[in-house]
Structures are given as structure tokens and as C-alpha cells.
Scaffold this motif. Sequence first.
Motif, PDB file in Angstrom:
ATOM      1  N   TYR A 103       3.554  14.975  -5.736  1.00  0.00           N
ATOM      2  CA  TYR A 103       4.319  14.345  -4.662  1.00  0.00           C
ATOM      3  C   TYR A 103       4.875  15.402  -3.718  1.00  0.00           C
ATOM      4  CZ  TYR A 103       8.557  15.308  -7.488  1.00  0.00           C
ATOM      5  OH  TYR A 103       9.559  15.893  -8.208  1.00  0.00           O
ATOM      6  N   LEU A 104       5.198  14.958  -2.533  1.00  0.00           N
ATOM      7  CA  LEU A 104       5.738  15.792  -1.464  1.00  0.00           C
ATOM      8  C   LEU A 104       7.201  15.443  -1.247  1.00  0.00           C
ATOM      9  CD1 LEU A 104       5.534  17.423   1.378  1.00  0.00           C
ATOM     10  CD2 LEU A 104       4.974  15.182   2.323  1.00  0.00           C
ATOM     11  N   ILE A 105       8.037  16.467  -1.112  1.00  0.00           N
ATOM     12  CA  ILE A 105       9.416  16.288  -0.647  1.00  0.00           C
ATOM     13  C   ILE A 105       9.490  16.906   0.742  1.00  0.00           C
ATOM     14  CG2 ILE A 105      11.855  16.807  -1.043  1.00  0.00           C
ATOM     15  CD1 ILE A 105      11.152  17.207  -4.009  1.00  0.00           C
ATOM     16  N   GLU A 165       0.815  -1.221   0.000  1.00  0.00           N
ATOM     17  CA  GLU A 165       0.000   0.000   0.000  1.00  0.00           C
ATOM     18  C   GLU A 165       0.846   1.269   0.000  1.00  0.00           C
ATOM     19  OE1 GLU A 165      -2.094   0.972   3.674  1.00  0.00           O
ATOM     20  OE2 GLU A 165      -1.006  -0.663   4.671  1.00  0.00           O
ATOM     21  N   TYR A 166       2.128   1.147   0.345  1.00  0.00           N
ATOM     22  CA  TYR A 166       2.998   2.317   0.374  1.00  0.00           C
ATOM     23  C   TYR A 166       3.986   2.328  -0.784  1.00  0.00           C
ATOM     24  CZ  TYR A 166       1.127   3.086   5.044  1.00  0.00           C
ATOM     25  OH  TYR A 166       0.293   3.310   6.105  1.00  0.00           O
ATOM     26  N   ASN A 173      -0.985   9.998  -3.520  1.00  0.00           N
ATOM     27  CA  ASN A 173      -1.882   8.879  -3.204  1.00  0.00           C
ATOM     28  C   ASN A 173      -1.425   8.055  -2.004  1.00  0.00           C
ATOM     29  OD1 ASN A 173       0.273   7.545  -4.315  1.00  0.00           O
ATOM     30  ND2 ASN A 173      -0.832   6.687  -6.058  1.00  0.00           N
ATOM     31  N   ASN A 174      -0.275   8.463  -1.421  1.00  0.00           N
ATOM     32  CA  ASN A 174       0.191   7.783  -0.210  1.00  0.00           C
ATOM     33  C   ASN A 174       0.175   8.689   1.018  1.00  0.00           C
ATOM     34  OD1 ASN A 174       2.471   6.114  -2.313  1.00  0.00           O
ATOM     35  ND2 ASN A 174       0.932   5.039  -1.100  1.00  0.00           N
ATOM     36  N   ILE A 175      -0.595   9.769   0.943  1.00  0.00           N
ATOM     37  CA  ILE A 175      -0.653  10.707   2.066  1.00  0.00           C
ATOM     38  C   ILE A 175      -1.127  10.017   3.345  1.00  0.00           C
ATOM     39  CG2 ILE A 175      -1.963  12.688   2.941  1.00  0.00           C
ATOM     40  CD1 ILE A 175       0.436  13.386   1.239  1.00  0.00           C
ATOM     41  N   SER A 176      -1.904   8.949   3.201  1.00  0.00           N
ATOM     42  CA  SER A 176      -2.404   8.227   4.378  1.00  0.00           C
ATOM     43  C   SER A 176      -1.270   7.708   5.249  1.00  0.00           C
ATOM     44  CB  SER A 176      -3.301   7.061   3.953  1.00  0.00           C
ATOM     45  OG  SER A 176      -2.579   6.156   3.128  1.00  0.00           O
ATOM     46  N   TYR A 177      -0.067   7.609   4.675  1.00  0.00           N
ATOM     47  CA  TYR A 177       1.092   7.165   5.467  1.00  0.00           C
ATOM     48  C   TYR A 177       1.306   8.090   6.663  1.00  0.00           C
ATOM     49  CZ  TYR A 177       6.035   6.729   6.748  1.00  0.00           C
ATOM     50  OH  TYR A 177       7.206   6.599   7.445  1.00  0.00           O
ATOM     51  N   THR A 180      -0.862   9.927   8.198  1.00  0.00           N
ATOM     52  CA  THR A 180      -1.958   9.909   9.174  1.00  0.00           C
ATOM     53  C   THR A 180      -2.122   8.554   9.849  1.00  0.00           C
ATOM     54  OG1 THR A 180      -3.530   9.381   7.404  1.00  0.00           O
ATOM     55  CG2 THR A 180      -3.206  11.710   7.925  1.00  0.00           C
ATOM     56  N   ASN A 181      -1.332   7.577   9.415  1.00  0.00           N
ATOM     57  CA  ASN A 181      -1.365   6.260  10.055  1.00  0.00           C
ATOM     58  C   ASN A 181      -0.554   6.330  11.348  1.00  0.00           C
ATOM     59  OD1 ASN A 181      -0.461   3.482  10.770  1.00  0.00           O
ATOM     60  ND2 ASN A 181      -1.562   2.922   8.901  1.00  0.00           N
ATOM     61  N   GLU A 182      -1.205   6.178  12.467  1.00  0.00           N
ATOM     62  CA  GLU A 182      -0.556   6.394  13.760  1.00  0.00           C
ATOM     63  C   GLU A 182       0.614   5.456  14.001  1.00  0.00           C
ATOM     64  OE1 GLU A 182      -3.322   6.371  16.940  1.00  0.00           O
ATOM     65  OE2 GLU A 182      -4.471   8.091  16.192  1.00  0.00           O
ATOM     66  N   GLU A 183       0.590   4.280  13.391  1.00  0.00           N
ATOM     67  CA  GLU A 183       1.673   3.320  13.604  1.00  0.00           C
ATOM     68  C   GLU A 183       2.756   3.475  12.537  1.00  0.00           C
ATOM     69  OE1 GLU A 183       4.083   0.639  15.301  1.00  0.00           O
ATOM     70  OE2 GLU A 183       2.240   1.461  16.149  1.00  0.00           O
ATOM     71  N   ASP A 184       2.382   3.368  11.271  1.00  0.00           N
ATOM     72  CA  ASP A 184       3.368   3.376  10.191  1.00  0.00           C
ATOM     73  C   ASP A 184       4.052   4.729  10.040  1.00  0.00           C
ATOM     74  OD1 ASP A 184       2.655   0.777   9.716  1.00  0.00           O
ATOM     75  OD2 ASP A 184       1.326   1.237   8.033  1.00  0.00           O
ATOM     76  N   GLY A 185       3.283   5.821  10.206  1.00  0.00           N
ATOM     77  CA  GLY A 185       3.839   7.140   9.949  1.00  0.00           C
ATOM     78  C   GLY A 185       4.359   7.870  11.157  1.00  0.00           C
TER      79      GLY A 185
END
Length: 314
Positions: A99-101, A14-15, A36-40, A42-47
Motif C-alpha cells: 500500500y501507498l501512504i 471498485e475503490y 490493487n487500487n492504483i487505478s484510482y 490514473t482515473n481522470e475523474e475519480d483521482g
Amino acid sequence: MEKQKLTIYYGVGEYEGIKWIDTTNSLINLLILPQNNISYLTNEEDGKDYANKSGVYILVGNNDQYIYIGQTNSIKKRIIEHTKTDSDGTYNIKQDFEYLIFITTNGNSLGATDRLYIEQQLIKLASTNKNLTIENGNNGQNSNITNHEAGVLNTFINDFRKLLNNINIKIFETKILDIQTALKNTQNEDISLKVKYNDNNKLYLKHTNNEYYAEGYYVDGKFIVLKNSWTKRLTFPDYMPKRYPSDVNFFNELLNKGVLVLRGDKYIMTEDYTCNSGSQACTLFIKISTTGWTSWKNADNKTMKEIYKINPKI
């Protein structure tokens, strides 16, 4: 020139598309994050390792032709703000990024003034690329930093730009220039360090038996010693601490700041550094109190005194 040593981690599943980049010979830690990977974040564990980090970020869109540059003390909070519709229902153009840098450090050490300075300089640098559309409404905020702090951050910025070039992201320019030169080309008068760098006015400090070698520039009454200047003279004569304590203290100050480091049998400058005078700069390498007016010479062996036709009280 020391080559950058990169470690790149690639996201899977997913990442997929995310890149985490560490550098082993600088402070920089980089996150490349497709929209499309911004959820990374906001994921309390992965991010969690990045979500609340401070740093400078660049939103890139339209095939690397659109950018927005900002700074934040929490990248998660700021990206959430950028990716939602404005409160009045107006569409937020920053939602269009591809994309974000995100530029930070392993120790999360970029303070507010550091971030403001980096943000402002990156905006100025981006303005030199005529192929870019910069969505910032202003040129960033001024930050109250010293010349030394500016020098350290300029090195950080140069390392970042080289890193982008190494991974084939060329949003600033295709040719990496020294930041001082690139900023000078923008003709902005608020640059904190106006460095007149060119080979015609470069000065040298050399020893016939190869005990030291330094390069620098005389600029507006100050003397700028260049990165990679070195000396094999590791200690001062016994009389120096008592007779010239300020010279010894200045050397120790640069050691403590990491501007001078011991590598093998040499002390080496890790960055350009502005000294109060050519004489102060000389003492770093020669280890005795001397005059810079006659010690620093150009490629034609003319002294500073001859070049600038100054008759200093020495």
C-alpha cells in the motif's frame, strides 16, 4: 495536549480499501492506497483531486517490514514510474509494495524544499526501527531551510506520525517520540537543530499571579521556547515600540507566522521556536525588555546565570 481530530472516508465498490483522511487541527491530508487500487490515481475523474498533487509518499510492503520513502510534485506520475518494469527489463523492487501512504496538504502547499526535508527526516526516523528494511539508496537530499522552517516541518512530521499511530500504522516505531529526540538517537551530525531536551535542563518563566507561564531550553547560545507556553499580557507598555522596537517587531513576526496565536485570554505558542537569546524569549511573555539570564530558572529555582556560570554584560 490537543487531540487530533480526524475525518476518515472509506472507498467502496471498485475503490474498497482506500482511505482518505483529513485533520481539522493540522494541515495534513492523507491518502492510504492499496496497490490493487492504483487505478484510482490514473482515473481522470475519480483521482483528479490527488493525481497531480505534490507531497511525500511511503511505499509499504512485506507486512509493514519494507518501506521506500520519496517525494514528488506529482504522485500520479511517480507511482506510474514505480509500478512498471525498468527500461532494461529489470524487475523494479518497488512493484512489491502492498500500500501507498501519500502525505500532502489540503492546499497543496508543500514546496520542493519542504518535501526534501520531510523525506530526509522520515528516512532518518525509519532507520531507528530495526524491524524495517529501507529500500532507499541514500538518506535523502539536504534542503536549505531556516531553523524556523525546520521547526514548522518538525511539527508537521510529528502530527503525521501521531496520525499514523491513531489509525494503527506503526511503521516508524511503536512509541511516539518527539522528532528531535528520535533524530538525536540516530547520532547524525547534520541535524539542523541540535536540541538537548531533558527535564534536568528545562527552564521556566513563571508569574506569581499566573499572568504568564513558559518553558524552554538554553542550547548553544540560543533559547528554545516550547510549544504551549503562554501569556495573558496582551499588549506592550506605551514606551516599548519606541525604545525597544525590535522586541515588539519580533512578537508581531511570530503572530504573523502563526507561531503565537490568541486563544481566549492568552497568547499561546503553537510550536517550539528558537529565539536569539533568553532575553528575547522573555519579552514575548513579560512584554517588557528584561534579562533572560536572571528571569529563566530551573526546577530548583536557579537562574540561567547561576546554572551556566556566565557573567553576561547586562
